[in-house]
Structures are given as C-alpha cells and as structure tokens.
Design a protein around this motif. Structure first.
Motif, PDB file in Angstrom:
ATOM      1  N   LYS A 136     -69.642   9.075   4.367  1.00  0.00           N
ATOM      2  CA  LYS A 136     -69.095   7.807   3.861  1.00  0.00           C
ATOM      3  C   LYS A 136     -67.747   8.027   3.201  1.00  0.00           C
ATOM      4  O   LYS A 136     -66.814   7.230   3.355  1.00  0.00           O
ATOM      5  CB  LYS A 136     -70.082   7.169   2.882  1.00  0.00           C
ATOM      6  CG  LYS A 136     -69.639   5.806   2.365  1.00  0.00           C
ATOM      7  CD  LYS A 136     -70.692   5.204   1.432  1.00  0.00           C
ATOM      8  CE  LYS A 136     -70.236   3.838   0.927  1.00  0.00           C
ATOM      9  NZ  LYS A 136     -71.244   3.239   0.008  1.00  0.00           N
ATOM     10  N   VAL A 137     -67.621   9.125   2.452  1.00  0.00           N
ATOM     11  CA  VAL A 137     -66.327   9.459   1.838  1.00  0.00           C
ATOM     12  C   VAL A 137     -65.315   9.807   2.928  1.00  0.00           C
ATOM     13  O   VAL A 137     -64.183   9.311   2.941  1.00  0.00           O
ATOM     14  CB  VAL A 137     -66.478  10.637   0.852  1.00  0.00           C
ATOM     15  CG1 VAL A 137     -65.120  11.034   0.291  1.00  0.00           C
ATOM     16  CG2 VAL A 137     -67.427  10.267  -0.271  1.00  0.00           C
ATOM     17  N   ALA A 138     -65.707  10.655   3.869  1.00  0.00           N
ATOM     18  CA  ALA A 138     -64.793  11.110   4.919  1.00  0.00           C
ATOM     19  C   ALA A 138     -64.350   9.978   5.838  1.00  0.00           C
ATOM     20  O   ALA A 138     -63.270  10.055   6.438  1.00  0.00           O
ATOM     21  CB  ALA A 138     -65.466  12.203   5.743  1.00  0.00           C
ATOM     22  N   ALA A 139     -65.146   8.917   5.940  1.00  0.00           N
ATOM     23  CA  ALA A 139     -64.840   7.816   6.847  1.00  0.00           C
ATOM     24  C   ALA A 139     -63.553   7.081   6.479  1.00  0.00           C
ATOM     25  O   ALA A 139     -63.040   6.285   7.259  1.00  0.00           O
ATOM     26  CB  ALA A 139     -66.011   6.832   6.896  1.00  0.00           C
ATOM     27  N   ARG A 140     -63.022   7.353   5.289  1.00  0.00           N
ATOM     28  CA  ARG A 140     -61.781   6.690   4.871  1.00  0.00           C
ATOM     29  C   ARG A 140     -60.534   7.378   5.437  1.00  0.00           C
ATOM     30  O   ARG A 140     -59.411   7.017   5.098  1.00  0.00           O
ATOM     31  CB  ARG A 140     -61.694   6.673   3.342  1.00  0.00           C
ATOM     32  CG  ARG A 140     -62.805   5.906   2.646  1.00  0.00           C
ATOM     33  CD  ARG A 140     -62.660   6.017   1.132  1.00  0.00           C
ATOM     34  NE  ARG A 140     -61.358   5.532   0.696  1.00  0.00           N
ATOM     35  CZ  ARG A 140     -60.751   5.914  -0.434  1.00  0.00           C
ATOM     36  NH1 ARG A 140     -61.347   6.808  -1.218  1.00  0.00           N
ATOM     37  NH2 ARG A 140     -59.580   5.430  -0.764  1.00  0.00           N
ATOM     38  N   SER A 141     -60.705   8.358   6.304  1.00  0.00           N
ATOM     39  CA  SER A 141     -59.596   9.215   6.719  1.00  0.00           C
ATOM     40  C   SER A 141     -58.453   8.480   7.393  1.00  0.00           C
ATOM     41  O   SER A 141     -57.330   8.985   7.436  1.00  0.00           O
ATOM     42  CB  SER A 141     -60.106  10.318   7.650  1.00  0.00           C
ATOM     43  OG  SER A 141     -60.668   9.756   8.822  1.00  0.00           O
ATOM     44  N   ALA A 142     -58.698   7.299   7.947  1.00  0.00           N
ATOM     45  CA  ALA A 142     -57.628   6.566   8.630  1.00  0.00           C
ATOM     46  C   ALA A 142     -56.771   5.732   7.681  1.00  0.00           C
ATOM     47  O   ALA A 142     -55.766   5.154   8.113  1.00  0.00           O
ATOM     48  CB  ALA A 142     -58.220   5.657   9.712  1.00  0.00           C
ATOM     49  N   GLU A 143     -57.134   5.673   6.399  1.00  0.00           N
ATOM     50  CA  GLU A 143     -56.314   4.908   5.453  1.00  0.00           C
ATOM     51  C   GLU A 143     -54.939   5.566   5.328  1.00  0.00           C
ATOM     52  O   GLU A 143     -54.841   6.788   5.158  1.00  0.00           O
ATOM     53  CB  GLU A 143     -56.997   4.843   4.087  1.00  0.00           C
ATOM     54  CG  GLU A 143     -58.298   4.051   4.107  1.00  0.00           C
ATOM     55  CD  GLU A 143     -58.966   3.987   2.732  1.00  0.00           C
ATOM     56  OE1 GLU A 143     -58.261   4.218   1.716  1.00  0.00           O
ATOM     57  OE2 GLU A 143     -60.177   3.715   2.678  1.00  0.00           O
ATOM     58  N   PRO A 144     -53.860   4.785   5.422  1.00  0.00           N
ATOM     59  CA  PRO A 144     -52.507   5.367   5.468  1.00  0.00           C
ATOM     60  C   PRO A 144     -52.193   6.321   4.322  1.00  0.00           C
ATOM     61  O   PRO A 144     -51.567   7.365   4.537  1.00  0.00           O
ATOM     62  CB  PRO A 144     -51.599   4.130   5.433  1.00  0.00           C
ATOM     63  CG  PRO A 144     -52.431   3.042   6.025  1.00  0.00           C
ATOM     64  CD  PRO A 144     -53.834   3.321   5.580  1.00  0.00           C
ATOM     65  N   GLN A 145     -52.624   6.008   3.110  1.00  0.00           N
ATOM     66  CA  GLN A 145     -52.263   6.850   1.975  1.00  0.00           C
ATOM     67  C   GLN A 145     -53.125   8.113   1.870  1.00  0.00           C
ATOM     68  O   GLN A 145     -52.880   8.960   1.017  1.00  0.00           O
ATOM     69  CB  GLN A 145     -52.343   6.046   0.682  1.00  0.00           C
ATOM     70  CG  GLN A 145     -51.270   4.974   0.587  1.00  0.00           C
ATOM     71  CD  GLN A 145     -51.213   4.332  -0.783  1.00  0.00           C
ATOM     72  OE1 GLN A 145     -52.086   4.546  -1.616  1.00  0.00           O
ATOM     73  NE2 GLN A 145     -50.175   3.560  -1.025  1.00  0.00           N
ATOM     74  N   LEU A 146     -54.111   8.245   2.764  1.00  0.00           N
ATOM     75  CA  LEU A 146     -54.946   9.437   2.790  1.00  0.00           C
ATOM     76  C   LEU A 146     -54.582  10.346   3.965  1.00  0.00           C
ATOM     77  O   LEU A 146     -55.305  11.299   4.272  1.00  0.00           O
ATOM     78  CB  LEU A 146     -56.430   9.055   2.873  1.00  0.00           C
ATOM     79  CG  LEU A 146     -56.939   8.116   1.774  1.00  0.00           C
ATOM     80  CD1 LEU A 146     -58.440   7.879   1.954  1.00  0.00           C
ATOM     81  CD2 LEU A 146     -56.639   8.661   0.386  1.00  0.00           C
ATOM     82  N   ALA A 147     -53.458  10.089   4.606  1.00  0.00           N
ATOM     83  CA  ALA A 147     -53.040  10.857   5.784  1.00  0.00           C
ATOM     84  C   ALA A 147     -52.949  12.339   5.455  1.00  0.00           C
ATOM     85  O   ALA A 147     -52.517  12.728   4.365  1.00  0.00           O
ATOM     86  CB  ALA A 147     -51.699  10.338   6.282  1.00  0.00           C
ATOM     87  N   TYR A 148     -53.336  13.171   6.434  1.00  0.00           N
ATOM     88  CA  TYR A 148     -53.422  14.616   6.195  1.00  0.00           C
ATOM     89  C   TYR A 148     -52.868  15.389   7.380  1.00  0.00           C
ATOM     90  O   TYR A 148     -53.163  15.110   8.536  1.00  0.00           O
ATOM     91  CB  TYR A 148     -54.886  15.006   5.974  1.00  0.00           C
ATOM     92  CG  TYR A 148     -55.146  16.491   5.873  1.00  0.00           C
ATOM     93  CD1 TYR A 148     -54.749  17.209   4.746  1.00  0.00           C
ATOM     94  CD2 TYR A 148     -55.795  17.174   6.899  1.00  0.00           C
ATOM     95  CE1 TYR A 148     -54.991  18.578   4.644  1.00  0.00           C
ATOM     96  CE2 TYR A 148     -56.051  18.536   6.802  1.00  0.00           C
ATOM     97  CZ  TYR A 148     -55.638  19.234   5.676  1.00  0.00           C
ATOM     98  OH  TYR A 148     -55.882  20.578   5.579  1.00  0.00           O
ATOM     99  N   GLY A 149     -52.043  16.365   7.088  1.00  0.00           N
ATOM    100  CA  GLY A 149     -51.554  17.321   8.078  1.00  0.00           C
ATOM    101  C   GLY A 149     -51.226  18.595   7.337  1.00  0.00           C
ATOM    102  O   GLY A 149     -50.527  18.562   6.320  1.00  0.00           O
ATOM    103  N   THR A 150     -51.714  19.716   7.828  1.00  0.00           N
ATOM    104  CA  THR A 150     -51.589  20.940   7.053  1.00  0.00           C
ATOM    105  C   THR A 150     -50.711  21.980   7.746  1.00  0.00           C
ATOM    106  O   THR A 150     -49.931  21.659   8.646  1.00  0.00           O
ATOM    107  CB  THR A 150     -52.985  21.488   6.696  1.00  0.00           C
ATOM    108  OG1 THR A 150     -52.864  22.499   5.698  1.00  0.00           O
ATOM    109  CG2 THR A 150     -53.713  22.019   7.916  1.00  0.00           C
TER     110      THR A 150
END
Length: 270
Positions: A136-150
């Motif tokens: 449920k927490v991880a499902a927010r990954s598409a929110e723009p301010q949670l964008a991730y690239g490492t």
C-alpha cells in the motif's frame, strides 16, 4: 564532495560579483551553514539506508523554485538524496525575493521512503498482511513528487531525468539560466577592479568555475537528445516504463547547445 565545494565557491563568486553578498558578512556565514545542513541531511539519509535519488530534482517547477516561501517549506528537490545544484537566481531576478539556495527541509520522497522502511506496523500481523501494508505504501510510486532514479539510471542508462546537476521540471529552461548566469559573471569579472590585497587567482578561479558550470548544463542538455525516460513504478500504475523524450524537446535541447554554447560569442573573455 570536491565538486559540491566548487559549486558553493562558484555561487559565492556569483553573488559577490553582483553585490548580493559580502563574503565577510553574517549572511555569507549563514549561506555556508545552510549548505552544511543540506549535506548533513543527505549523509544521514545514507546512514538510514536511502540511496541517491537523482530524479527528485525534477519535482518542482522553476516558478516554485523562485518562491522563497515555497522553498523554505518544501526544499528545492523532492529528496535530499539528490546531487542538486545551488538554486541561483538569474541575472535579472532579485536575490532578496528569490527561493532558498539549498534545501532547508526533507523532501516528500524522503518521508515516503522512510515510511516504507521504518513505519511500525500493528502487532500480530501475518506475513501476508504485512506484505499488503507495505505494498500500500509502495503503490504511491507514480506520484510526481515521489519520482525515483538512482546511480544505475544516471551512470549506465540513457534516462534524461536521473541526472546530477539539474534542477526543476523544465531542464532546458534551467540550462538556459545557468548559461546566462555564467555569461553575466564573466562580463562582471572582466571589468572588475581588484583591491591591493587581491590577486588574479580570484578571477582565474571564477572563470574556471563558470566554464565548468556551463559544462554541467551542457551535459544535462545532451542527455535529452536520444534520451529514454525510465521509471521504477510498482506494477499497475498505467505508466510505460520506457518513454522517449518528445522530439520537440530533443530539438530544443540541441538548438540551445548549437545556438548558445557552440556559438562564437558564447563565453566571451578578452
């Protein structure tokens, strides 16, 4: 760390040349302290297990980055785990009413990642229930301010967004501004009258740092050409994991490189 220190020295050169900051003033000391706070938040993030997030610099608009109230409340990136440049105002933008140069607070991605890693769950949950709570927490990954690239996305991929040294969601507008800042600094230093206690190393350093900052902007632009956006969404967000940069944006980035950086009068020093 060396490059971060160079960027801070460059920012101080820019602000001093404009008359916005006296290097011996309390304001200059506060500037350095804000930088140290930003670095400390980043390193503590690593001790808590967070990796670099080089896409988080795209979280906010250039208008938001220029807003001092917004940046004080939200920082300048979506995560302190980015390698973001100092948020400098352009030559025609007053420093006094511009956004903060560094992040004064954690970003939304940081709170989200820490929630996933450390949020206490209710006692007595089964393995399946615990997995569901984390999903449920991880499902927010598409929110723009949670964008991730490492790191892999930056060093090994062709992702035009997971970059070091960019800031704001308009990367071409950002690059134009950084080029204009460097050009303005060169013009100011060209006519600068040094005090008796100063030598030409001050100008040599300033010119060298300006050229290197322009090179960083050029790298950001070049990654847009042929770039393919790669996202790490959880399944089911509806976004394609791979998406090429729109052709018009690729062309605009190329035009800035050829028209601004590679023109004969791009960086003029007598």
């Amino acid at each position: 760390e060396e490059e971060a220190g160079e960027q801070m020295a460059y920012a101080l050169d820019v602000l001093e040349a404009r008359g916005d900051l006296d290097p011996d003033s309390p304001e200059a000391a506060a500037f350095v302290e804000a930088y140290l706070k930003d670095v400390t938040m980043h390193e503590v993030g690593h001790t808590l297990g967070l990796r670099h997030n080089f896409r988080s610099s795209r979280a906010f608009t250039l208008k938001q980055l220029a807003d001092p109230v917004f940046t004080r409340e939200n920082g300048i990136t979506g995560s302190v785990m980015d390698y973001a440049p100092i948020n400098l105002n352009g030559p025609d933008e007053p420093r006094a009413s511009y956004g903060t140069p560094f992040s004064d607070t954690l970003g939304p991605y940081d709170y989200w990642a820490i929630e996933y890693a450390y949020k206490p769950l209710a006692d007595g949950l089964s393995a399946a229930e615990e997995k569901a709570a984390l999903e449920k927490v991880a499902a927010r990954s598409a929110e723009p301010q949670l964008a991730y690239g490492t790191d892999e996305d930056n060093f090994l991929g062709i992702d035009p967004e997971s970059l070091q040294g960019d800031l704001g969601n308009d990367v071409i507008g950002f690059a134009r501004k950084r080029i204009a800042i460097a050009q303005d600094l060169l013009k100011r230093q060209e006519a600068r009258q040094l005090r008796p206690d100063q030598d030409y190393n001050l100008l040599k350093r300033s010119v060298s740092y300006a050229i290197r900052d322009v090179a960083r902007a050029a790298n950001v632009l070049s990654r847009q050409i042929g770039g393919v956006r790669t996202v790490r969404d959880a399944p089911g967000t509806g976004r394609d994991p791979l998406a090429p940069v729109p052709v018009a944006e690729q062309r605009e980035a190329l035009d800035v490189i050829t028209g601004s950086l590679l023109s004969a009068d791009s960086l003029r020093v007598s």
